[in-house]
Design an enzyme around this catalytic site. Sequence first.
Site, PDB file in Angstrom:
ATOM      1  N   ASP A   1       4.092  -4.530  -7.501  1.00  0.00           N
ATOM      2  CA  ASP A   1       3.474  -3.328  -6.936  1.00  0.00           C
ATOM      3  C   ASP A   1       4.075  -2.061  -7.529  1.00  0.00           C
ATOM      4  O   ASP A   1       3.585  -0.956  -7.254  1.00  0.00           O
ATOM      5  CB  ASP A   1       3.607  -3.306  -5.404  1.00  0.00           C
ATOM      6  CG  ASP A   1       5.048  -3.417  -4.935  1.00  0.00           C
ATOM      7  OD1 ASP A   1       5.640  -4.482  -5.139  1.00  0.00           O
ATOM      8  OD2 ASP A   1       5.573  -2.441  -4.369  1.00  0.00           O
ATOM      9  N   ASN A   2       5.119  -2.212  -8.366  1.00  0.00           N
ATOM     10  CA  ASN A   2       5.716  -1.064  -9.047  1.00  0.00           C
ATOM     11  C   ASN A   2       5.405  -1.067 -10.542  1.00  0.00           C
ATOM     12  O   ASN A   2       6.080  -0.393 -11.312  1.00  0.00           O
ATOM     13  CB  ASN A   2       7.234  -1.057  -8.858  1.00  0.00           C
ATOM     14  CG  ASN A   2       7.643  -0.815  -7.417  1.00  0.00           C
ATOM     15  OD1 ASN A   2       6.886  -0.239  -6.641  1.00  0.00           O
ATOM     16  ND2 ASN A   2       8.829  -1.256  -7.047  1.00  0.00           N
TER      17      ASN A   2
ATOM     18  N   GLY B   1       7.126   7.011   6.783  1.00  0.00           N
ATOM     19  CA  GLY B   1       6.198   7.791   5.972  1.00  0.00           C
ATOM     20  C   GLY B   1       6.830   8.968   5.255  1.00  0.00           C
ATOM     21  O   GLY B   1       6.132   9.730   4.587  1.00  0.00           O
TER      22      GLY B   1
ATOM     23  N   LYS C   1       4.347  12.311  -2.304  1.00  0.00           N
ATOM     24  CA  LYS C   1       5.188  11.197  -1.862  1.00  0.00           C
ATOM     25  C   LYS C   1       6.136  11.699  -0.780  1.00  0.00           C
ATOM     26  O   LYS C   1       6.964  12.572  -1.022  1.00  0.00           O
ATOM     27  CB  LYS C   1       5.979  10.633  -3.039  1.00  0.00           C
ATOM     28  CG  LYS C   1       6.827   9.414  -2.669  1.00  0.00           C
ATOM     29  CD  LYS C   1       7.496   8.843  -3.899  1.00  0.00           C
ATOM     30  CE  LYS C   1       8.362   7.633  -3.555  1.00  0.00           C
ATOM     31  NZ  LYS C   1       9.011   7.062  -4.752  1.00  0.00           N
TER      32      LYS C   1
ATOM     33  N   GLY D   1       0.811  -1.214   0.000  1.00  0.00           N
ATOM     34  CA  GLY D   1       0.000   0.000   0.000  1.00  0.00           C
ATOM     35  C   GLY D   1       0.842   1.261   0.000  1.00  0.00           C
ATOM     36  O   GLY D   1       2.075   1.219   0.062  1.00  0.00           O
TER      37      GLY D   1
END
Length: 491
Positions: free
Chosen positions: A254-255, A128, A115, A93
């Site tokens: 996921d990329n 994060g 980002k 995620g």
Amino acid sequence: MDTAISADDLPLGNSFAALPPAFYTRLMPTPLPAPYFVAASARAAALVGLDPAMLASQEYVELLSGNRIAASSQPLSAVYSGHQFGVWAGQLGDGRAILIGELNGSAGPMELQLKGAGLTPYSRMGDGRAVLRSSIREFLCSEAMAALGIPTTRALAIIGSNQGVMRETVETSAVVTRMAPSFVRFGSFEHWFYRDKPEELKALADYVIHTFYPELTAEPNPYTALLAEVSRRTARMIAHWQAVGFMHGVMNTDNMSILGLTLDYGPFGFMEAFDPNHICNHTDQQGRYSYANQPQVGHWNCYALGQALLPLIGDVDDAQQALAVYEPEFARALDYHLHAKLGLVTGRDDDRALFDGMFALMAADHVDFTQFFRALGNFAAGADAPATQLRDMFIDRESFDDWAAQYRLRLRAENSVDAERKAAMDAVNPKYVLRNYLAQVAIDKAQQKDYTEITRLLAVLERPFDEQPDNESYAALPPDWASHLEVSCSS
């Protein structure tokens, strides 16, 4: 759009937010202490109708750092899963990315994603945040790839902060605003397949088809058609990567973009001394994502997507047939690029041997990828010997002379005109690419609060095929110190 619109009044939509709540978590970005402007891309800003000069204003610095939320914004982070280095990794995620909405522009709606905007429920062990170093690399490479004509996410701006975050050492944090019509990934579909959630899987597929592939709704099975089209786009994208010597470095599922865009710039690199087995990601010790492996990994990833879509496709043979488009599409696209790079306007059965012989010579003598193809444009078909600059790139000059003789005969066979061929070749063989040492120089200066090199380098990379006499140094071979540079998944 009014280019002078205030940050608070941005007309942000969010089509992804219309999906059921299970697809994302609504949350606010974590404020970035004392944010400041680092850089912006005028070309990316133009895609969404923004005035690039406005992006340096305090209100936009606050918005693009996550400290300010536009009235129309519906911030969220998406959930997805994926295979990492070929191993199922489970739920992943947006661990540090927050979608603030989408803006309409000349290219249609574009999602704006911050980002490095703080912790999300998907951060796992991360903090994060993104660091200035990796944010500069992603910003520059996103825009460099777009200028090369390669499908990619875009980068709007970098906002920095003196807030320290720990990676291998303490680094300062930053937020890069990246843009794309969608950030849905192969792993977004894998997430629902492996959780045995057919309703959510169908909802996501229907959203992607109706929003980005509406022409597929007329197909007998839109889900089969989706798999085939994504496989085609992925094959074409990776063929273009190979043609410019680009290495992604971490081609996890996921990329991988469902739109066939280059997504998630981490430990990327552009090939310098040619080695087909080169690994640009220091973390990839097994070489899964080497330059030579990228085409087959792209195919493997499409199979992973096909597995995830199988409940919707319904028949294994239909899924296999959809996936079968990948290899011929890749071969066709790479063949097209190689003919263009060598200035050949016709095709012959023995061209593959000419290409293979060229790459074998380049690999044996570790010839610089970008400089070789750029210099090849100066090859004279009517001369008895190639240009000295080109020949001197090789240690084994006799072997190169043999190949050059074959190339000369091939050019003469189609009556190639030197000046016309050079113009065509210079339009596809870049002189300027984002070499790691160029990015590092910009990073080193930025870490001393000098951001001018980012802007200057961006300007050079936006015109990769032009000669740019004032910027010759940006086309130089890497200095000795660059041999010690390493890039990894750490960012």
